[in-house]
Design an enzyme around this catalytic site. Structure first.
Site, short mmCIF file in Angstrom:
data_model
loop_
_atom_site.label_atom_id
_atom_site.label_comp_id
_atom_site.label_asym_id
_atom_site.label_seq_id
_atom_site.Cartn_x
_atom_site.Cartn_y
_atom_site.Cartn_z
N ALA A 1 0.83 -1.20 0.00
CA ALA A 1 0.00 0.00 0.00
C ALA A 1 0.87 1.25 0.00
CB ALA A 1 -0.92 -0.01 1.22
N ARG B 1 -4.35 9.63 -8.62
CA ARG B 1 -5.59 9.76 -9.40
C ARG B 1 -6.85 9.85 -8.53
NH1 ARG B 1 -4.88 5.06 -13.56
NH2 ARG B 1 -3.25 4.43 -12.10
N TYR C 1 -38.24 14.01 18.60
CA TYR C 1 -36.82 13.81 18.88
C TYR C 1 -36.65 13.22 20.28
CZ TYR C 1 -31.98 14.55 20.13
OH TYR C 1 -30.70 14.35 20.56
N ALA D 1 -47.12 13.10 18.98
CA ALA D 1 -46.46 13.78 17.85
C ALA D 1 -45.78 15.06 18.30
CB ALA D 1 -47.49 14.09 16.77
C1 UD1 Z 1 0.35 -5.32 -11.06
C2 UD1 Z 1 1.08 -6.53 -11.65
C3 UD1 Z 1 0.35 -6.95 -12.93
C4 UD1 Z 1 -1.11 -7.23 -12.63
C5 UD1 Z 1 -1.76 -6.02 -11.98
C6 UD1 Z 1 -3.14 -6.33 -11.53
C7 UD1 Z 1 3.43 -6.32 -11.03
C8 UD1 Z 1 4.78 -5.99 -11.51
N1 UD1 Z 1 2.45 -6.19 -11.93
O1 UD1 Z 1 0.54 -4.27 -11.99
O2 UD1 Z 1 0.95 -8.11 -13.46
O3 UD1 Z 1 -1.80 -7.58 -13.80
O4 UD1 Z 1 -1.00 -5.61 -10.83
O5 UD1 Z 1 -3.77 -5.17 -11.10
O6 UD1 Z 1 3.26 -6.72 -9.90
N2 UD1 Z 1 3.14 -0.89 -4.87
C9 UD1 Z 1 3.93 -0.51 -3.82
N3 UD1 Z 1 5.21 -0.13 -4.07
C10 UD1 Z 1 5.74 -0.13 -5.30
C11 UD1 Z 1 4.92 -0.52 -6.39
C12 UD1 Z 1 3.62 -0.91 -6.14
O7 UD1 Z 1 3.49 -0.52 -2.68
O8 UD1 Z 1 6.91 0.22 -5.45
C13 UD1 Z 1 1.75 -1.31 -4.62
C14 UD1 Z 1 0.74 -0.35 -5.21
O9 UD1 Z 1 0.38 0.63 -4.25
C15 UD1 Z 1 -0.42 -1.26 -5.54
C16 UD1 Z 1 0.24 -2.59 -5.84
O10 UD1 Z 1 1.52 -2.53 -5.26
O11 UD1 Z 1 -1.27 -1.44 -4.44
C17 UD1 Z 1 0.33 -2.87 -7.34
O12 UD1 Z 1 1.12 -1.90 -7.94
P1 UD1 Z 1 0.72 -1.26 -9.32
O13 UD1 Z 1 1.76 -0.27 -9.68
O14 UD1 Z 1 -0.68 -0.82 -9.30
O15 UD1 Z 1 0.88 -2.52 -10.27
P2 UD1 Z 1 0.21 -2.72 -11.69
O16 UD1 Z 1 0.95 -1.92 -12.69
O17 UD1 Z 1 -1.24 -2.54 -11.60
#
Ligand code: UD1
Ligand code: CA
Length: 456
Positions: free
Chosen positions: A12, A18, A352, A366
């Site tokens: 997380a 966004r 109330y 009432a």
């Molecule tokens: C990831 C998967 C992809 C999959 C998709 C599904 C990887 C490399 N790719 O891509 O194969 O289809 O999810 O939704 O895992 N996060 C961190 N630190 C970081 C990077 C990410 O905490 O350095 C967390 C993000 O907050 C998020 C989760 O990891 O909750 C996934 O990261 P995100 O960048 O959304 O991965 P996707 O590109 O969606």
């Protein structure tokens, strides 16, 4: 499987720009509960005994919130966002404690269900080193593709690194996976960042494990399981799916929802069989309803306990601490807060009741108001069993009305009333014969004179 220990590592650390929010993305709520707390619940339901929360953006706020929904979780800060494998490694200390299973989950993917996680863990129990949760989205663009050879999973390729041929694959990575604890750190430490985004991809452990000759598999889950939230439109989409699941569950457990799509539940709403909920009802957090109750249309209920066979609304507002006992009735345009409405008592119209007890079978007319607040402090009103409070009365707390007490309509009650007494607190009526007609004539001639003066 239950004897295998399991650590859930929840990623997380993403910025969630966004969402356009001052609050970290994963703290935005679904059904009144932060989305990351839904993830924690699913992890726990799938048997996770340890929880590691990897945070970045808004770390202080996240830690504070986590104390509520995951008091046992260890938090780890990922200083730089270098990819999902890098993020998992931020929790190295927790992983190295030696769990049998490591469940990697995303804090922004709240609809993951415990069965999907348990199915992946089951694969580890059967000997797999890595079990990836796959799904088939209507449009695979943007997802990592699961590359299989001879029925075995050999790699996950991120969209940006896919060949045209690979882009045609419909089986995608939901993101979450189960990794055997004994292999996890070794595999993660081998991940490099030579790819289109220059990130350390968690997904690369599939290819690494496969090359080592380890057993790597994919399970399949439904689309919702993989729904990642990036903006508020997706948040609303997840809320809608969550609500639809919950409504169905309520109906299958014996609750009648006349127009299910208009009833909103909270994450913790409890509702008994044979309760009927009319259209347009909102349940905020902390609501417990026993069986056989009727919740009429347009009621707004939170923090309330409603016993069997109660009747609520239409247009009732029950606020925290409202405690309705068996067969109590709270009718239209009534508000109840921090008050017990005892068995069979009736609070039917435009009233109330706050910081009060309404005794069994009492009848509140009432427009009755418990005046519980003097601008500084709250005070209690106690209304005895079987009491009758006439319409449009103001009960100025602290005050009590004895058992069977009877209050004349329009009273302002400032002193306590003993059992069975009759109390009036209003001016006596005066009737003057003929005076009405005289008044009307006087007003009519005054109006005519004014009109004449204006015309001149
Ligand atoms: C990831 C998967 C992809 C999959 C998709 C599904 C990887 C490399 N790719 O891509 O194969 O289809 O999810 O939704 O895992 N996060 C961190 N630190 C970081 C990077 C990410 O905490 O350095 C967390 C993000 O907050 C998020 C989760 O990891 O909750 C996934 O990261 P995100 O960048 O959304 O991965 P996707 O590109 O969606
Ligand atoms: Ca994502």
């Amino acid at each position: 499987m239950s004897q295998r220990s399991c650590l859930s590592v929840i990623l997380a650390a993403g910025e969630g720009t966004r969402m356009k929010s001052a609050m970290p993305k994963v703290l935005h709520a679904i059904a009144g509960l932060p989305m990351v707390a839904h993830v924690v619940k699913a992890a726990e339901a799938a048997g996770a005994t340890g929880l590691a929360l990897v945070i970045g953006h808004g770390a202080d706020e996240m830690r504070k919130a986590a104390q509520k929904f995951a008091p046992k979780a260890d938090t780890f800060v990922q200083e730089k966002r270098l990819g999902t494998a890098h993020a998992v490694l931020a929790a190295r200390e927790a992983i190295s404690k030696g769990y049998d299973d490591i469940l990697v989950m995303f804090g922004d993917t709240p609809l993951i269900d415990a069965q999907a996680l348990a199915a992946a863990r089951q694969k580890l129990a059967e000997g797999a080193a890595v079990a990836v949760i796959g799904f088939r989205p209507p449009n695979p663009a943007g997802y990592g593709r699961l590359i299989e050879k001879g029925g075995r999973l050999v790699a996950i390729r991120e969209e940006k690194d896919c060949s045209d041929e690979e882009k045609k694959i419909g089986f995608c990575n939901a993101g979450m996976m189960a990794v055997a604890g004994k292999h996890a750190l070794r595999l993660l430490d081998k991940v490099g960042n030579k790819n289109a985004k220059g990130e350390f991809y968690l997904t690369d452990i599939v290819e690494i494990a496969s090359a080592e000759g380890l057993d790597v598999v994919a399970t399949e889950a439904s689309f919702e399981n993989a729904l990642g939230i990036n903006n508020r439109a997706e948040l609303a989409e997840a809320e809608a799916i969550w609500q639809a699941r919950r409504r169905r569950e309520a109906m299958l457990s014996g609750v009648t929802l006349i127009a299910p799509e208009t009833v909103y539940f909270s994450h913790d709403t409890e509702i008994g069989a044979d309760t009927i909920v009319e259209p347009n009802v909102w349940f905020g957090p902390g609501v417990r309803i026993a069986s056989g109750a009727k919740i009429h249309a347009f009621s707004h209920i939170e923090g309330a306990t409603i016993a069997s066979n109660c009747d609520v609304g239409p247009f009732a507002r029950l606020r925290p601490g409202a405690d309705l006992r068996h067969k109590a009735k709270v009718g239209n345009f009534c508000e109840v807060k921090q008050a017990t409405i005892e068995e069979g008592a009736k609070v039917n119209h435009l009233t109330y009741i706050g910081d009060a007890r309404v005794g069994a079978a009492a009848n509140i007319g009432a427009g009755t108001i418990t005046c519980n607040y003097d601008g500084y402090s709250k005070f209690f009103t106690d209304i005895g069993e079987g009491a009758f409070v006439g319409s449009n009365s103001a009960l100025v707390a602290p005050v009590s009305i004895g058992k069977g007490g009877y209050i004349g309509s329009g009273s302002v009650i400032t002193e306590s009333v003993p059992d069975d007494a009759l109390a009036f607190g209003r001016a006596r009526q005066k009737t003057i014969p003929g005076k009405g007609k005289e008044l009307r004539e006087r007003f009519a001639s005054a109006a005519a004179a004014r009109k004449k003066a204006a015309a001149e």
